[in-house]
Design a protein around this motif. Structure first.
Motif: not given
Lengths: 346, 281
Positions: B120-121, B123-125, B127-128, B131, B136
């Protein structure tokens, strides 16, 4: 991404179901029609020892004649497609296939040599000596190509492809010479060069199965690294991928897998080229999925082609010819479509 | 975030490199510290790319000692090094139609075990950073369909997904127009300021270097000629010596950065003619 891998998983399940259904369907087809129910019963009986015993002729036809050939088609097709996928990924070349390093020429040379030696009075049992010589020929070629290419410390794809082309050119001249020497026996050589699964027995399956499965798993372990290779050698290296080692390991694994297949079936072209392309078109380029799906897709395609030549066509056409005849036009359509999309050659 | 200004990343001690008997870098003594933005400058063939390749372990020095964080670079595992140092190449070529997201996710590779999948982390990284680099909205597009500027943003996003302490830019924006070039460099500069990222950038454009970097390294024919802050070394005589051109440097009122301009005899003549033409016309 999640959408893509979800779709890949569905595609995998569909391919597996199709493959299993095709195995049963193919076993019903042939000179003697066997109902699908009986085929399932024979397989079940063989696997678990339960169920009622059927007519011995039916049992013999299904287990001793058809199933080995069917399984060989699945395994050989699967292996060729997996190796095609991996070769394309490590050589960064969409035109690569399992024979790019000259494996096929080496095998053909070995097989032709036995046949010619036969002409000159050396008596070896052809059924055994052709696979053995073909395998030895492949290994010799692999060794020659790798030692030629390894002068380049980076083992670049250009060096590898060029080495393969050089060695294959020499070998094909040698095969030409052997054909000339073979005189009346040239037909056997030509038939072998075009590939056939007609002589397959359970002994072949016993060798093929562990090679295919172990090779498949080994290749799958490198899926993520193969993806990274697509962004170039330099970029891959800065992500901690040892590109030279990756190339060595996978070239050797895939060449061994291909050599075993070729020794069983002769040279069957196009499966290793077309299946990876079709699947990439369908599910995208992610090798983590592509490798395992190639195995299923390649197995399905070769089983289809082999069943066609074995049970549908009035005479047995060499399977290598058939795969190219089916695959070629199909490939042209895909290629044209991708040209229109602007994604050809990717 | 407290930044330790004196922490040394790379320490080069008489480092040399060559192919066969052709030497590319010679007797390099250099120290690079954390939290700076270094510019590596010099004419074509002066060894800029080779220096960056040495920094990220792609090449091994032929002579001398090269240490990263006090440890010889040969003692670093490739994946360990990839967690610390990321490279953005000049031309980012991606084959086989991988999507932007798939390519950026590859940046997590050095952090993952062979059998691991993205958490999950992760994927978050991913995504960020997508962005942050403004890609994105292109996440599901194949990289092969992107423009040059978009492609380089993806390359930077992937490098940032490695979560590195150092970013190496090998003429990463040389093929881009000034707008795309500035926007990418601006985003990287923000990382330097806010998160203490260290950057080493091989550059061709001296004005861009004065604008973007705080430390400059001048190479010529494989030797280190000058190293210092922008104000110290971005000088007319340095530029003439390194590139062999007649240059002038003055502080630009608009940007506050040193501004380099050049005098080329042939061009001057034609300008005069142009102004004469204007007067008479």
């Amino acid at each position: 991404m999640t959408g893509r891998s979800g779709f890949s998983a569905v595609t995998g399940v569909v391919l597996l179901a199709l493959l299993l259904a095709s195995v049963v369907l193919s076993a019903t087809m042939g000179y003697m029609k066997v109902p699908a129910n009986d085929v399932l019963q024979v397989i079940l009986h063989r696997l678990t020892g339960t169920g009622s015993e059927l007519d011995p002729v039916t049992v013999a036809v299904v287990t001793d004649v058809r199933l080995p050939r069917i399984l060989a088609a699945v395994l050989v097709g699967g292996v060729l497609a997996v190796c095609g996928t991996v070769f394309q990924a490590i050589l960064l070349n969409p035109l690569a296939d399992p024979y790019t390093l000259g494996i096929s020429s080496g095998a053909a040379f070995g097989a032709s040599l036995v046949i010619v030696l036969q002409v000159f009075g050396l008596t070896l049992p052809l059924g055994l000596s052709i696979p053995v010589f073909a395998f030895a020929g492949s290994l010799g070629t692999l060794f020659a190509v790798l030692s030629l290419a390894s002068g380049d410390r980076r083992l670049s794809s250009t060096s590898l492809i060029l080495s393969g082309v050089i060695v294959a050119a020499i070998l094909s001249a040698a095969i030409g010479f052997l054909k000339f020497l073979a005189d009346e026996q040239v037909g056997i050589i030509i038939f072998w060069l075009m590939g056939s699964l007609s002589g397959v027995s359970w002994q072949n399956i016993v060798v093929l199965t562990p090679v295919a499965l172990a090779g498949l798993v080994a290749c799958m372990l490198f899926g993520r690294e193969l993806n990274i290779m697509a962004t170039g050698e330099r970029a891959a290296a800065t992500l901690g991928v040892n590109t030279v080692r990756l190339r060595w390991i996978l070239l050797v694994i895939c060449s061994l897998m291909t050599a075993v297949c070729v020794s069983v079936s002769g040279i069957i072209g196009f499966v290793g080229l077309i299946v990876p392309h079709l699947l990439r078109h369908l599910i995208g380029p992610d090798n983590r999925w592509l490798i395992v799906l190639s195995f299923l897709g390649g197995g399905l395609l070769l089983l289809f082609a082999d069943t066609l030549t074995r049970a549908v066509l009035p005479a047995e056409v060499p399977i290598g010819v058939l795969t190219a005849l089916i695959g070629g036009p199909f490939f042209c359509v895909i290629f044209k479509k991708r040209q229109a999309d602007g994604t050809a050659g990717l | 975030m407290a930044r330790q200004d004196s922490e040394i990343l790379w320490q080069l001690d008489q480092v040399g490199f060559g192919y066969g008997d052709q030497s590319v870098l010679r007797d390099l003594d250099l120290q690079l510290e954390k939290g700076h933005c270094y510019g590596v400058l010099g004419p074509n063939g002066s060894g800029k790319t080779t220096l960056l390749d040495l920094f990220c372990g792609l090449l091994v020095p032929g002579t001398g000692k090269l240490k990263l964080c006090g440890r010889s670079l040969s003692g670093w595992q490739p994946r360990q090094l990839a967690r610390k140092v990321a490279l953005v190449p000049q031309d980012f070529v991606v084959r086989f139609g991988f999507s932007v997201r798939e390519v950026v996710e590859m940046g997590r590779h050095p952090h993952l075990g062979r059998f691991a999948t993205l958490t999950e982390q992760d994927h978050e990284l991913v995504d960020s950073v997508m962005q942050e680099m403004g890609v994105d909205t292109l996440a599901d597009r194949p990289v092969t369909r992107l423009s040059g500027g978009e492609k380089q943003r993806v390359a930077v996003a992937r490098a940032l997904a490695q979560d590195p302490e150092v970013l190496l830019l090998d003429e990463a924006t040389s093929n881009l127009d000034i707008y795309h070039s500035l926007s990418i460099l601006g985003l990287i500069r923000r990382r330097v300021r806010e998160q203490g990222l260290t950057v080493v950038a091989a550059l061709h454009d001296l004005n861009l270097a004065g604008f973007f970097c705080d430390q400059l390294i001048f190479l010529k024919k494989g030797r280190l000629l000058y190293q210092g802050t922008v104000d110290e070394v971005l000088q007319a005589d340095v530029i003439s010596q390194v590139y062999g051109v007649d240059a002038r440097v003055r502080k630009d009122v608009f940007s506050g950065c040193p501004q380099v301009s050049y005098r080329v005899p042939g061009l001057e003549v034609s300008r005069t003619r142009l102004s004469e033409f204007r007067v008479s016309g």
